[in-house]
Design an enzyme around this catalytic site. Sequence first.
Site, PDB file in Angstrom:
ATOM      1  N   TYR A  92      -2.075  -1.213  10.426  1.00 12.39           N
ATOM      2  CA  TYR A  92      -2.022  -1.343   8.959  1.00 12.39           C
ATOM      3  C   TYR A  92      -0.722  -0.769   8.411  1.00 12.39           C
ATOM      4  O   TYR A  92      -0.035  -1.399   7.598  1.00 12.39           O
ATOM      5  CB  TYR A  92      -3.240  -0.614   8.372  1.00 12.39           C
ATOM      6  N   SER A 152       0.872  -1.177   0.000  1.00  9.16           N
ATOM      7  CA  SER A 152       0.000   0.000   0.000  1.00  9.16           C
ATOM      8  C   SER A 152       0.907   1.224   0.000  1.00  9.16           C
ATOM      9  O   SER A 152       2.090   1.123   0.353  1.00  9.16           O
ATOM     10  CB  SER A 152      -0.832  -0.004   1.286  1.00  9.16           C
TER      11      SER A 152
HETATM   12  P1  NAD Z   1     -11.436  -6.262   0.100  1.00  5.26           P
HETATM   13  O1  NAD Z   1     -11.977  -6.153   1.480  1.00  5.26           O
HETATM   14  O2  NAD Z   1     -12.306  -5.912  -1.061  1.00  5.26           O
HETATM   15  O3  NAD Z   1     -10.886  -7.755  -0.153  1.00  5.26           O
HETATM   16  C1  NAD Z   1     -10.096  -8.389   0.812  1.00  5.26           C
HETATM   17  C2  NAD Z   1      -9.979  -9.870   0.459  1.00  5.26           C
HETATM   18  O4  NAD Z   1      -9.191 -10.503   1.472  1.00  5.26           O
HETATM   19  C3  NAD Z   1     -11.339 -10.593   0.453  1.00  5.26           C
HETATM   20  O5  NAD Z   1     -11.336 -11.592  -0.549  1.00  5.26           O
HETATM   21  C4  NAD Z   1     -11.374 -11.231   1.848  1.00  5.26           C
HETATM   22  O6  NAD Z   1     -12.235 -12.372   1.929  1.00  5.26           O
HETATM   23  C5  NAD Z   1      -9.915 -11.618   2.002  1.00  5.26           C
HETATM   24  N1  NAD Z   1      -9.530 -11.838   3.394  1.00  5.26           N
HETATM   25  C6  NAD Z   1      -9.722 -11.028   4.459  1.00  5.26           C
HETATM   26  N2  NAD Z   1      -9.257 -11.622   5.571  1.00  5.26           N
HETATM   27  C7  NAD Z   1      -8.752 -12.821   5.194  1.00  5.26           C
HETATM   28  C8  NAD Z   1      -8.136 -13.895   5.883  1.00  5.26           C
HETATM   29  N3  NAD Z   1      -7.951 -13.881   7.206  1.00  5.26           N
HETATM   30  N4  NAD Z   1      -7.741 -14.984   5.165  1.00  5.26           N
HETATM   31  C9  NAD Z   1      -7.947 -15.043   3.819  1.00  5.26           C
HETATM   32  N5  NAD Z   1      -8.543 -14.059   3.128  1.00  5.26           N
HETATM   33  C10 NAD Z   1      -8.934 -12.967   3.806  1.00  5.26           C
HETATM   34  O7  NAD Z   1     -10.103  -5.389   0.099  1.00  5.26           O
HETATM   35  P2  NAD Z   1      -9.215  -4.733  -1.080  1.00  5.26           P
HETATM   36  O8  NAD Z   1      -9.399  -3.267  -1.018  1.00  5.26           O
HETATM   37  O9  NAD Z   1      -9.416  -5.458  -2.353  1.00  5.26           O
HETATM   38  O10 NAD Z   1      -7.763  -5.028  -0.497  1.00  5.26           O
HETATM   39  C11 NAD Z   1      -6.896  -6.017  -1.003  1.00  5.26           C
HETATM   40  C12 NAD Z   1      -5.475  -5.705  -0.603  1.00  5.26           C
HETATM   41  O11 NAD Z   1      -5.106  -4.444  -1.170  1.00  5.26           O
HETATM   42  C13 NAD Z   1      -5.265  -5.562   0.904  1.00  5.26           C
HETATM   43  O12 NAD Z   1      -4.029  -6.111   1.275  1.00  5.26           O
HETATM   44  C14 NAD Z   1      -5.266  -4.072   1.110  1.00  5.26           C
HETATM   45  O13 NAD Z   1      -4.542  -3.686   2.243  1.00  5.26           O
HETATM   46  C15 NAD Z   1      -4.588  -3.603  -0.166  1.00  5.26           C
HETATM   47  N6  NAD Z   1      -4.840  -2.210  -0.498  1.00  5.26           N
HETATM   48  C16 NAD Z   1      -6.078  -1.769  -0.805  1.00  5.26           C
HETATM   49  C17 NAD Z   1      -6.259  -0.434  -1.127  1.00  5.26           C
HETATM   50  C18 NAD Z   1      -7.595   0.116  -1.525  1.00  5.26           C
HETATM   51  O14 NAD Z   1      -7.693   1.352  -1.736  1.00  5.26           O
HETATM   52  N7  NAD Z   1      -8.632  -0.657  -1.675  1.00  5.26           N
HETATM   53  C19 NAD Z   1      -5.173   0.442  -1.111  1.00  5.26           C
HETATM   54  C20 NAD Z   1      -3.919  -0.052  -0.777  1.00  5.26           C
HETATM   55  C21 NAD Z   1      -3.769  -1.389  -0.479  1.00  5.26           C
END
Ligand code: NAD
Length: 260
Positions: free
Chosen positions: A155, A142
């Site tokens: 985080y 991130s």
């Molecule tokens: P999201 O909530 O849409 O998806 C998260 C996924 O992780 C889901 O499939 C969920 O079931 C799975 N998950 C959660 N806990 C879990 C566990 N204990 N074991 C297995 N699977 C698990 O989130 P997202 O926004 O798509 O985020 C995905 C990644 O991207 C994360 O690591 C997040 O930190 C990172 N990220 C997201 C953003 C953003 O703006 N959305 C920005 C920077 C980084």
Amino acid sequence: MLKGLNAIVTGSTSGIGLGIANVLASKGANLVITGFGDADAIEKERAGLAEKYGVEVVYSNADMSKPDDVRAMVELCVEKLGSVDILVNNAGIQHTASVEEFPEEKWHQVIAINLSGIFFAIQAALPQMKKKGFGRIINIGSVHGLIASKHKAAYVAAKHGVVGLSKVVALENAGTGITSNTICPGWVHTPLVQKQIEAMAEEQGISVEAATEKLLIEKQPSKQFATPEQMGELAAFLSSEAAAQITGVAIPVDGGWTAQ
Ligand code: NAD
């Protein structure tokens, strides 16, 4: 482009992971998908990806906070698909609170899923990758792996940890055909971010639309969300031969957030 390669994409039942799974499959990779959700919806996703792209897709119900589950996920990939060539460590959660108010249990949960789970997945996948002399480890970090925001202690700590861990893996495996890199997204409109937008709207007594605009304006100079598909395209490039010498880096995809 990725035909014949086998990829694990953790947390691919939603958001960025789902986008990455689609892009890798569209380029010919077989997949292990993971993540939580409704069993019927997950089976529909699994069968849909397999049919749409003509690749093999297997589901693992591994909980990334449990090292035994994480090891079983890697074993499942080897058993069902034959090897682990690409490991996309994407699953992650968020919890916001000031340091003083951060619940102990939430601290441990965020570190376990967003950092330790990635360590155990890499540890299990490396011997498999070494056997083939090829591997692509792609961590979804991130912008919070490079800079901080308030109220995100666990985080930010976990994501900075991922950037560091990825560099160590890159150094230990340099020259072996295995690379390790971190993609650092800014705002991507997923359920994880929607929750933060809704909390902001409630706290500030503004509409969800106004909160969405505010969230972007505060941090992301492009004032546009990055997309899960853009993360997928970058993951596909990092998986390609063209990226063989890119290792140990953290690549922001953030509309200019970290340029400020
Ligand atoms: P999201 O909530 O849409 O998806 C998260 C996924 O992780 C889901 O499939 C969920 O079931 C799975 N998950 C959660 N806990 C879990 C566990 N204990 N074991 C297995 N699977 C698990 O989130 P997202 O926004 O798509 O985020 C995905 C990644 O991207 C994360 O690591 C997040 O930190 C990172 N990220 C997201 C953003 C953003 O703006 N959305 C920005 C920077 C980084």
